[in-house]
Design a protein around this motif. Structure first.
Motif, PDB file in Angstrom:
ATOM      1  N   ALA A 400       9.558   0.725   3.389  1.00 40.46           N
ATOM      2  CA  ALA A 400       9.920  -0.474   2.624  1.00 40.46           C
ATOM      3  C   ALA A 400      10.469  -1.624   3.641  1.00 40.46           C
ATOM      4  CB  ALA A 400      10.841  -0.394   1.570  1.00 40.46           C
ATOM      5  N   ALA A 401       9.680  -1.752   4.711  1.00 38.23           N
ATOM      6  CA  ALA A 401       9.755  -2.829   5.549  1.00 38.23           C
ATOM      7  C   ALA A 401       8.539  -3.677   6.081  1.00 38.23           C
ATOM      8  CB  ALA A 401      10.785  -2.103   6.616  1.00 38.23           C
ATOM      9  N   HIS A 402       8.883  -4.723   6.813  1.00 32.51           N
ATOM     10  CA  HIS A 402       7.721  -5.176   7.481  1.00 32.51           C
ATOM     11  C   HIS A 402       7.635  -4.530   8.984  1.00 32.51           C
ATOM     12  CE1 HIS A 402       6.959  -8.744   5.122  1.00 32.51           C
ATOM     13  NE2 HIS A 402       8.373  -8.895   5.009  1.00 32.51           N
ATOM     14  N   GLU A 403       6.399  -4.051   8.825  1.00 33.70           N
ATOM     15  CA  GLU A 403       5.838  -3.532  10.392  1.00 33.70           C
ATOM     16  C   GLU A 403       4.350  -3.501  10.028  1.00 33.70           C
ATOM     17  OE1 GLU A 403       4.108  -0.147   9.780  1.00 33.70           O
ATOM     18  OE2 GLU A 403       4.673  -0.478   7.702  1.00 33.70           O
ATOM     19  N   PRO A 404       3.777  -3.110  11.380  1.00 32.48           N
ATOM     20  CA  PRO A 404       2.411  -3.940  11.443  1.00 32.48           C
ATOM     21  C   PRO A 404       1.402  -2.940  10.251  1.00 32.48           C
ATOM     22  CG  PRO A 404       3.046  -3.366  13.542  1.00 32.48           C
ATOM     23  CD  PRO A 404       4.332  -2.887  12.549  1.00 32.48           C
ATOM     24  N   GLN A 405       1.827  -1.715   9.875  1.00 30.10           N
ATOM     25  CA  GLN A 405       0.984  -1.202   9.042  1.00 30.10           C
ATOM     26  C   GLN A 405       1.031  -1.694   7.706  1.00 30.10           C
ATOM     27  OE1 GLN A 405       0.255   2.947   9.144  1.00 30.10           O
ATOM     28  NE2 GLN A 405       0.870   3.311   6.810  1.00 30.10           N
ATOM     29  N   MET A 406       2.127  -2.296   7.061  1.00 31.80           N
ATOM     30  CA  MET A 406       2.257  -3.121   5.986  1.00 31.80           C
ATOM     31  C   MET A 406       1.938  -4.707   6.164  1.00 31.80           C
ATOM     32  SD  MET A 406       3.751  -3.632   2.814  1.00 31.80           S
ATOM     33  CE  MET A 406       4.935  -2.463   2.769  1.00 31.80           C
ATOM     34  N   ASP A 407       2.159  -5.273   7.239  1.00 34.70           N
ATOM     35  CA  ASP A 407       1.634  -6.908   7.443  1.00 34.70           C
ATOM     36  C   ASP A 407       0.090  -6.874   7.657  1.00 34.70           C
ATOM     37  OD1 ASP A 407       4.490  -7.115   6.767  1.00 34.70           O
ATOM     38  OD2 ASP A 407       4.871  -7.612   9.088  1.00 34.70           O
ATOM     39  N   GLU A 408      -0.304  -5.961   8.085  1.00 32.26           N
ATOM     40  CA  GLU A 408      -1.766  -6.038   8.772  1.00 32.26           C
ATOM     41  C   GLU A 408      -2.529  -5.269   7.943  1.00 32.26           C
ATOM     42  OE1 GLU A 408      -1.977  -5.116  12.855  1.00 32.26           O
ATOM     43  OE2 GLU A 408      -0.200  -6.480  13.265  1.00 32.26           O
ATOM     44  N   LEU A 409      -2.329  -4.243   7.373  1.00 29.87           N
ATOM     45  CA  LEU A 409      -3.261  -3.240   6.678  1.00 29.87           C
ATOM     46  C   LEU A 409      -2.933  -3.220   4.970  1.00 29.87           C
ATOM     47  CD1 LEU A 409      -3.227  -0.311   9.203  1.00 29.87           C
ATOM     48  CD2 LEU A 409      -4.983  -2.389   9.161  1.00 29.87           C
ATOM     49  N   THR A 410      -1.805  -3.621   4.636  1.00 32.41           N
ATOM     50  CA  THR A 410      -1.707  -3.770   3.170  1.00 32.41           C
ATOM     51  C   THR A 410      -1.607  -5.084   2.486  1.00 32.41           C
ATOM     52  OG1 THR A 410      -0.446  -1.454   3.805  1.00 32.41           O
ATOM     53  CG2 THR A 410       0.102  -2.563   1.565  1.00 32.41           C
ATOM     54  N   ILE A 411      -0.558  -5.768   3.069  1.00 25.86           N
ATOM     55  CA  ILE A 411      -0.227  -7.149   2.289  1.00 25.86           C
ATOM     56  C   ILE A 411      -1.508  -7.800   1.905  1.00 25.86           C
ATOM     57  CG2 ILE A 411       0.864  -9.077   2.325  1.00 25.86           C
ATOM     58  CD1 ILE A 411       3.413  -7.781   3.568  1.00 25.86           C
ATOM     59  N   PRO A 412      -2.481  -8.064   3.252  1.00 26.81           N
ATOM     60  CA  PRO A 412      -3.547  -8.944   2.978  1.00 26.81           C
ATOM     61  C   PRO A 412      -4.503  -8.459   1.774  1.00 26.81           C
ATOM     62  CG  PRO A 412      -3.142  -8.655   5.049  1.00 26.81           C
ATOM     63  CD  PRO A 412      -2.127  -7.577   4.667  1.00 26.81           C
ATOM     64  N   PHE A 413      -4.808  -6.943   1.753  1.00 27.72           N
ATOM     65  CA  PHE A 413      -5.573  -6.392   0.822  1.00 27.72           C
ATOM     66  C   PHE A 413      -4.802  -6.312  -0.614  1.00 27.72           C
ATOM     67  CE2 PHE A 413      -6.211  -5.502   5.096  1.00 27.72           C
ATOM     68  CZ  PHE A 413      -7.643  -5.747   5.428  1.00 27.72           C
ATOM     69  N   LEU A 414      -3.760  -6.534  -0.890  1.00 24.55           N
ATOM     70  CA  LEU A 414      -3.109  -6.628  -2.183  1.00 24.55           C
ATOM     71  C   LEU A 414      -2.903  -7.882  -2.775  1.00 24.55           C
ATOM     72  CD1 LEU A 414      -0.048  -3.981  -1.712  1.00 24.55           C
ATOM     73  CD2 LEU A 414      -2.301  -3.358  -2.678  1.00 24.55           C
ATOM     74  N   GLY A 415      -2.642  -8.931  -1.829  1.00 30.63           N
ATOM     75  CA  GLY A 415      -2.580 -10.040  -2.324  1.00 30.63           C
ATOM     76  C   GLY A 415      -0.777 -10.342  -2.675  1.00 30.63           C
ATOM     77  N   SER A 416      -0.484 -11.578  -2.624  1.00 33.10           N
ATOM     78  CA  SER A 416       0.928 -11.961  -2.714  1.00 33.10           C
ATOM     79  C   SER A 416       1.765 -11.224  -3.940  1.00 33.10           C
ATOM     80  CB  SER A 416       1.346 -13.418  -2.683  1.00 33.10           C
ATOM     81  OG  SER A 416       0.381 -14.152  -3.638  1.00 33.10           O
ATOM     82  N   GLU A 417       1.233 -11.645  -4.992  1.00 32.47           N
ATOM     83  CA  GLU A 417       1.687 -11.102  -6.183  1.00 32.47           C
ATOM     84  C   GLU A 417       1.869  -9.527  -6.363  1.00 32.47           C
ATOM     85  OE1 GLU A 417       1.441 -11.575 -11.168  1.00 32.47           O
ATOM     86  OE2 GLU A 417      -0.249 -11.377 -10.002  1.00 32.47           O
ATOM     87  N   ARG A 418       0.957  -8.864  -5.964  1.00 30.92           N
ATOM     88  CA  ARG A 418       1.076  -7.205  -5.974  1.00 30.92           C
ATOM     89  C   ARG A 418       1.918  -6.853  -4.791  1.00 30.92           C
ATOM     90  NH1 ARG A 418      -4.885  -5.121  -7.167  1.00 30.92           N
ATOM     91  NH2 ARG A 418      -5.113  -6.401  -5.166  1.00 30.92           N
ATOM     92  N   ALA A 419       1.843  -7.465  -3.843  1.00 25.77           N
ATOM     93  CA  ALA A 419       2.593  -7.187  -2.347  1.00 25.77           C
ATOM     94  C   ALA A 419       4.182  -7.234  -2.937  1.00 25.77           C
ATOM     95  CB  ALA A 419       2.324  -8.246  -1.421  1.00 25.77           C
ATOM     96  N   SER A 420       4.691  -8.243  -3.769  1.00 21.87           N
ATOM     97  CA  SER A 420       5.909  -8.474  -4.272  1.00 21.87           C
ATOM     98  C   SER A 420       6.275  -7.173  -5.183  1.00 21.87           C
ATOM     99  CB  SER A 420       5.966  -9.688  -4.983  1.00 21.87           C
ATOM    100  OG  SER A 420       5.621  -9.889  -6.252  1.00 21.87           O
ATOM    101  N   TRP A 421       5.356  -6.426  -5.605  1.00 28.12           N
ATOM    102  CA  TRP A 421       5.895  -5.158  -6.311  1.00 28.12           C
ATOM    103  C   TRP A 421       6.048  -4.124  -5.662  1.00 28.12           C
ATOM    104  CZ3 TRP A 421       0.980  -5.602 -10.126  1.00 28.12           C
ATOM    105  CH2 TRP A 421       1.126  -6.927 -10.841  1.00 28.12           C
ATOM    106  N   GLN A 422       5.960  -3.905  -4.277  1.00 25.32           N
ATOM    107  CA  GLN A 422       6.189  -2.889  -3.670  1.00 25.32           C
ATOM    108  C   GLN A 422       7.439  -2.352  -3.342  1.00 25.32           C
ATOM    109  OE1 GLN A 422       3.403  -2.368   0.039  1.00 25.32           O
ATOM    110  NE2 GLN A 422       3.758  -4.784  -0.045  1.00 25.32           N
ATOM    111  N   TYR A 423       7.592  -0.923  -3.589  1.00 22.95           N
ATOM    112  CA  TYR A 423       9.112  -0.463  -3.264  1.00 22.95           C
ATOM    113  C   TYR A 423      10.111  -0.894  -4.248  1.00 22.95           C
ATOM    114  CZ  TYR A 423       5.965   1.920   0.214  1.00 22.95           C
ATOM    115  OH  TYR A 423       4.780   2.413   0.949  1.00 22.95           O
ATOM    116  N   PRO A 424      10.018  -0.986  -5.690  1.00 18.21           N
ATOM    117  CA  PRO A 424      11.046  -1.622  -6.174  1.00 18.21           C
ATOM    118  C   PRO A 424      12.391  -0.937  -6.391  1.00 18.21           C
ATOM    119  CG  PRO A 424       9.457  -0.752  -7.585  1.00 18.21           C
ATOM    120  CD  PRO A 424       9.066  -0.472  -6.332  1.00 18.21           C
ATOM    121  N   PHE A 425      12.843  -0.457  -5.330  1.00 16.48           N
ATOM    122  CA  PHE A 425      14.119   0.319  -5.424  1.00 16.48           C
ATOM    123  C   PHE A 425      15.202  -0.305  -6.324  1.00 16.48           C
ATOM    124  CE2 PHE A 425      13.465   1.777  -0.908  1.00 16.48           C
ATOM    125  CZ  PHE A 425      11.836   2.130  -1.198  1.00 16.48           C
ATOM    126  N   GLY A 426      15.686  -1.666  -6.133  1.00 16.28           N
ATOM    127  CA  GLY A 426      16.541  -2.416  -6.866  1.00 16.28           C
ATOM    128  C   GLY A 426      16.115  -2.337  -8.225  1.00 16.28           C
TER     129      GLY A 426
END
Length: 544
Positions: A400-426
């Protein structure tokens, strides 16, 4: 009676907080928790541990881990420390040159972000190992990198169809490029020589030493069975449980064969009985519902996006029939099995919760303690269902952090709304859900303190200055520690562990400091000084 073991002189994390400064242990259990009065239990043979201000807490428990494959990889071509394509290829070359006797080059742990698109090519391997087959799963073990020799041995070419549960990466002409995703891994993996029984036991004990050094006293092995060429660890656990070398407490999650249906349930009942001995018991069933987001196989409610941000036709993969899943889970629940779901995408999470809800409706409340692991994308409508259904959220905080796998291989293919649903621990905690925590090692580091650092900060330990990943989903240090102790103990049905209180088993960890006394940005600098299981020391740091 005098205590056998006495801790004094430092903060003790009890269920109420850091409310004690001394703990007595007699035999394998905690017999007193308090302050100066506990010192009266010291006798001539009592071992006294001066905490010297260091924190004493319950032993960490990993709720989702694969120790035997991890131990095997450590003894093979281990790529977990490489970060670039050049480093990774050089490590393969070095290992191959050091082991000319190996017929196959096996191991794994490479990072997807080291290669363009996350898919390394066979040519890179051919340049350093042209004459022997190479089979190297990536860090998340949902894809494998192979060379031309391995493809040739497996008969994989342009006309080879993709398996139903996987994908062969191909170039524009349809030729395999050298990366196999999900079920396609087995096209090569099944040809690789299996580890011996002795290899698996050695790997387990190697992994156990490493986990104890990180303060881990119990875990749930998330895959006990045969899957994509991974070695079944069950006999290694039985051997270690019978000869006493298994010092941890372990729950095994029996693999649900996703190519079969309810007809396998009687076999699981038999395996549960046969594979329970001493500190190992196989009372859980692992149901892998989908893949991972980075290769487009995590199951989503809406399609993935392409590089241009447009919707594709791909919604990922559901590995178990969605229409039958509630039936399977209901029957397993009725038989007293715990269900451990791999649920990464929002569709998989919803399918798992729907199945748990069906089981609750059919069977009524039962103490089977289902849990959903990974939870990368959770639709907001499903967050509150965890508490309502008493389904535990099994989180892997390091992701649950910004790193290359998240920023380059995940967020662009989920889109901003779904990317904001990631790992909702709080959000899960605020909704009343119970959190357990694990590492998925060898996918990522098994160090609980590294995971706790990310759960609290939503920044990697080496990510100083990086933006916080979804700040609202940060949780407190006490809550993160609870996930790795009492939360995972609940999932593991180890109700007399995970808490420091009289009568509990003395599975304990002494840290090298009190992380509550420092800034949250320094949590990852904390180390483990001492680890105990049942009052017996299983790890001592040199400086302790």
């Amino acid at each position: 009676m005098h205590a056998d073991l006495l801790f004094t002189g430092g903060p003790v994390l009890t269920p109420e907080g850091r409310t004690a400064t001394a703990v007595a242990v007699t035999g394998d259990r905690i017999t007193a928790v308090g302050h100066d009065e506990v010192r009266d239990l010291a006798g001539p043979r009592t071992e006294v541990v001066d905490l010297a201000g260091r924190l004493l807490l319950p032993g960490f428990q990993d709720a989702h881990v694969h120790p035997v494959p991890a131990g095997l990889e450590l003894s093979q071509c281990d790529l977990t420390g490489t970060r670039t394509a050049d480093e990774t290829v050089a490590a393969v070359r070095s290992y191959a040159e050091a082991h000319p006797e190996r017929e196959w080059i096996l191991g794994g742990g490479w990072s997807m972000e080291a290669f363009e698109g996350g898919t390394p090519t066979k040519e890179l391997l051919d340049a350093v190992v042209p004459d022997r087959p190479v089979y190297l799963p990536n860090r998340d073990h949902h894809g494998a990198w192979v060379n031309s020799r391995a493809l040739e041995l497996a008969g994989i070419g342009r006309d080879t169809p993709d398996p139903a549960d996987g994908r062969i990466e191909r170039d524009a002409a349809g030729e395999p490029t050298g990366t196999l995703q999900e079920g396609a891994m087995q096209l090569v993996g099944r040809l690789a020589p299996p580890a011996t029984a002795a290899d698996r036991v050695a790997a387990l004990l190697h992994a156990q030493r490493h986990l104890h050094a990180l303060g881990i006293t119990a875990w749930q092995d998330a895959l006990v069975g045969d899957f994509l060429g991974m070695d079944d660890p069950s006999q290694a656990y039985l051997t270690a449980a019978r000869d006493g070398s298994l010092t941890a407490r372990v729950v095994g999650a029996l693999w649900w064969d996703r190519e079969r249906g309810a007809e396998q349930i009687p076999e699981l009942v038999e395996r549960r009985a046969a594979l329970s001995h001493g500190r190992f018991r196989a009372a859980t069933v692992k149901l892998m519902l989908d893949g991972v987001a980075e290769n487009g196989t995590a199951a989503l409610l809406d399609p993935y996006l392409d590089k241009c941000g447009c919707a594709t036709a791909n919604r990922g993969k559901s590995f178990i029939d969605r229409g039958q899943l509630p039936k399977y889970v209901t029957e397993l629940d009725a038989l007293g099995f715990q269900c451990h779901f791999h649920a990464l995408g929002d569709r998989a999470v919803r399918d798992a919760l729907d199945a748990v809800e069906a089981a609750r409706a059919a069977n009524g409340p039962r103490d089977t303690r289902p849990h959903l692991a990974h939870l990368q994308v959770v639709h907001p409508d499903d967050v509150a269902r965890f508490a309502r259904l008493d389904a535990t959220a099994n989180i892997q905080p390091l992701w649950a952090a910004h790193e290359p796998q998240m920023d380059e291989l995940t967020i662009p293919f989920l889109g901003s709304e779904r990317a904001s649903w990631q790992y909702p621990f709080g959000a899960l905690l605020r909704s009343g859900a119970r959190l357990a925590a694990g590492s998925d090692w060898p996918v990522s580091s098994p160090d609980p303190l590294q995971g706790i650092h990310v759960a609290v900060n939503r920044v990697t330990p080496d990510g100083a200055g990086a933006p916080v990943f979804l700040p609202a989903e940060r949780i407190g240090l006490a809550e993160a520690l609870a996930a790795y102790t009492s939360g995972s103990a609940h999932v593991n049905h180890l109700d007399d562990t995970g808490r420091i209180q009289a009568g509990a088993l003395a599975d304990l960890v002494v840290l090298d400091r009190d992380p509550f006394d420092g800034p949250t940005e320094a949590i990852a600098e904390t180390g483990v000084a001492l680890t105990y299981v049942g009052g017996e020391g299983v790890y001592t740091a040199q400086e302790a």
